[in-house]
Structures are given as structure tokens and as C-alpha cells.
Enzyme design. Structure first.
Site, PDB file in Angstrom:
ATOM      1  N   GLY A   1       0.784  -1.220   0.000  1.00 44.84           N
ATOM      2  CA  GLY A   1       0.000   0.000   0.000  1.00 44.84           C
ATOM      3  C   GLY A   1       0.819   1.274   0.000  1.00 44.84           C
ATOM      4  N   SER A   2       2.101   1.164   0.236  1.00 44.25           N
ATOM      5  CA  SER A   2       2.983   2.328   0.337  1.00 44.25           C
ATOM      6  C   SER A   2       3.328   2.885  -1.032  1.00 44.25           C
ATOM      7  CB  SER A   2       4.271   1.935   1.073  1.00 44.25           C
ATOM      8  OG  SER A   2       5.313   2.845   0.817  1.00 44.25           O
ATOM      9  N   ALA A   3       3.023   4.163  -1.260  1.00 44.73           N
ATOM     10  CA  ALA A   3       3.372   4.796  -2.535  1.00 44.73           C
ATOM     11  C   ALA A   3       4.882   4.805  -2.775  1.00 44.73           C
ATOM     12  CB  ALA A   3       2.803   6.211  -2.592  1.00 44.73           C
TER      13      ALA A   3
END
Length: 215
Positions: A8-10
Site C-alpha cells: 500500500g505504500s506509494a
């Protein structure tokens, strides 16, 4: 090479797309921050700041997504389009990367993350600052096909694409920013690893469900 990440981390997804662009295969090491896996002694030896993304390439450990992106291109890139060697072109890419880190994605986090992780109330002023950042980005893209200008994809496009995918998953509507909206639709068709970026980003959607954007 080992890649410690959260889908989920950009910032993690920006590295994932860069690796795809230069043809590097990542050995994925899913790191559960909520379970404290980033605080284990073996991880702290790799990265005393205990953050993701973290890359370990033949014993060389590096963190901070944009530093990793540049490293991958410098070491494994077969051409310099992603990160031009020309000082002025490179300077613009750097400026856009720092803008993404310190303004665009930072302002997104300032609004959303206190609500997600600290049960804070929504701050309308912080929400307005996100829109201001998008206004800046819209100006950068005026008459341009790519975030840093020029005629080809750069690291700036990959970094901002990762950020704006998180914006979309969070339910932030940036369609009112014409240049940004058109770039976003266009860049997903040509960015290496864009499909994985989209799939991984969806992992964060449940975290944003309790956040109510300002209307």
C-alpha cells in the site's frame, strides 16, 4: 536483490515501477509494520531508521524511495531517459522528485494519516493544502506530456504516479485539475509496472475507509 516493502505504500510502489523500468527483479520481502517486523534486530542492522522501502543489493543497504530509484537507474539503467545526465534536465527531475516528497505526498499524509492512525479530526485547511499542491502540479504539466517536461518518461513520473494512485484509492478527486487528470490517465498506459502499482495500491483501501474527505 531483497526489497522490503508494503504494497500500500506509494514510495514502495515507486521503487517497484523503477525496477520494472530498468529490468531488475526484486526479491520481495513483505514487511508487516503493524506487527513490528521493522523493529526486529536483523532489520535494524539493515536500516536503523526502520522504514520501508529498504533495498539490499549484494550487501549494500539503502532506504528512502527516491534515493533507491536513482540508485537503480544509475547502476542498472541502459540509458539515461529516466534520469537524464544533462545537468539542467536532471535538475528538473530532481525538483519534481523533491516536490513529490516534500509537498504533494507530504500534504496528503498531513491530512489523511492523523485520521487513519491517531483518530484525529479532519482538518479543512490541510485538505485545502492538498488542492494547492495539485494546482502546482497542474502548472508543471501545462503544455507538457511528462512531469519533468521533455519527450520521455522520467523518475518523476513514476514517483508522482505512485502518489496519485494512493490519492485515488483514498477517494481524493483530482479530476478538476485538467492537466493532472489527463496525465494520470495517459501515464498508466506507458509506465512499466503500472498494473502492479495499481494492484498493490488497493491493499491500502481499507485504511482509508474511515476517512471522510472534505466536500
Amino acid at each position: 536483490m531483497d526489497f522490503y516493502y508494503l504494497p500500500g505504500s506509494a514510495p514502495c510502489r515507486a521503487v517497484q515501477m523503477t525496477a520494472a523500468a530498468v529490468g531488475v527483479e526484486l526479491n520481495l520481502k513483505l514487511t508487516n509494520l503493524m506487527a513490528g517486523e521493522h523493529m526486529k534486530p536483523e532489520f535494524l542492522k539493515l536500516n536503523p531508521q526502520h522504514c520501508v522501502p529498504t533495498l539490499v543489493d549484494n550487501g549494500f543497504s539503502l532506504w528512502e524511495s527516491r534515493a533507491i530509484m536513482i540508485y537503480l537507474v544509475d547502476k542498472y539503467g541502459k540509458e539515461d531517459k529516466l534520469y537524464p545526465k544533462d545537468p539542467r534536465k536532471r535538475a528538473v527531475v530532481n525538483q519534481r522528485l523533491y516536490f513529490d516528497m516534500g509537498t504533494l505526498y507530504q500534504r496528503f499524509g498531513d491530512y489523511y494519516y492523523p485520521q487513519m492512525f491517531e483518530n484525529a479530526s479532519a482538518d479543512p485547511e490541510k485538505y485545502r493544502k492538498i488542492d494547492e499542491a495539485l494546482e502546482f502540479l497542474d502548472i508543471f504539466l501545462d503544455g507538457q506530456q511528462f512531469i519533468a517536461g521533455g519527450d520521455s518518461l522520467s523518475l518523476a513520473d513514476l514517483s508522482v504516479l505512485a502518489s496519485l494512485t494512493t490519492f485515488e484509492v483514498a477517494g481524493y478527486d483530482f479530476s478538476g485539475h485538467k492537466n493532472v487528470h489527463e496525465w494520470y490517465g495517459r501515464i498508466q498506459k506507458i509506465a512499466p509496472g503500472a498494473d502492479t502499482n495499481r494492484t498493490w495500491a488497493e491493499a491500502a483501501r481499507p485504511l482509508f475507509d474511515k476517512v471522510k474527505p472534505q466536500q
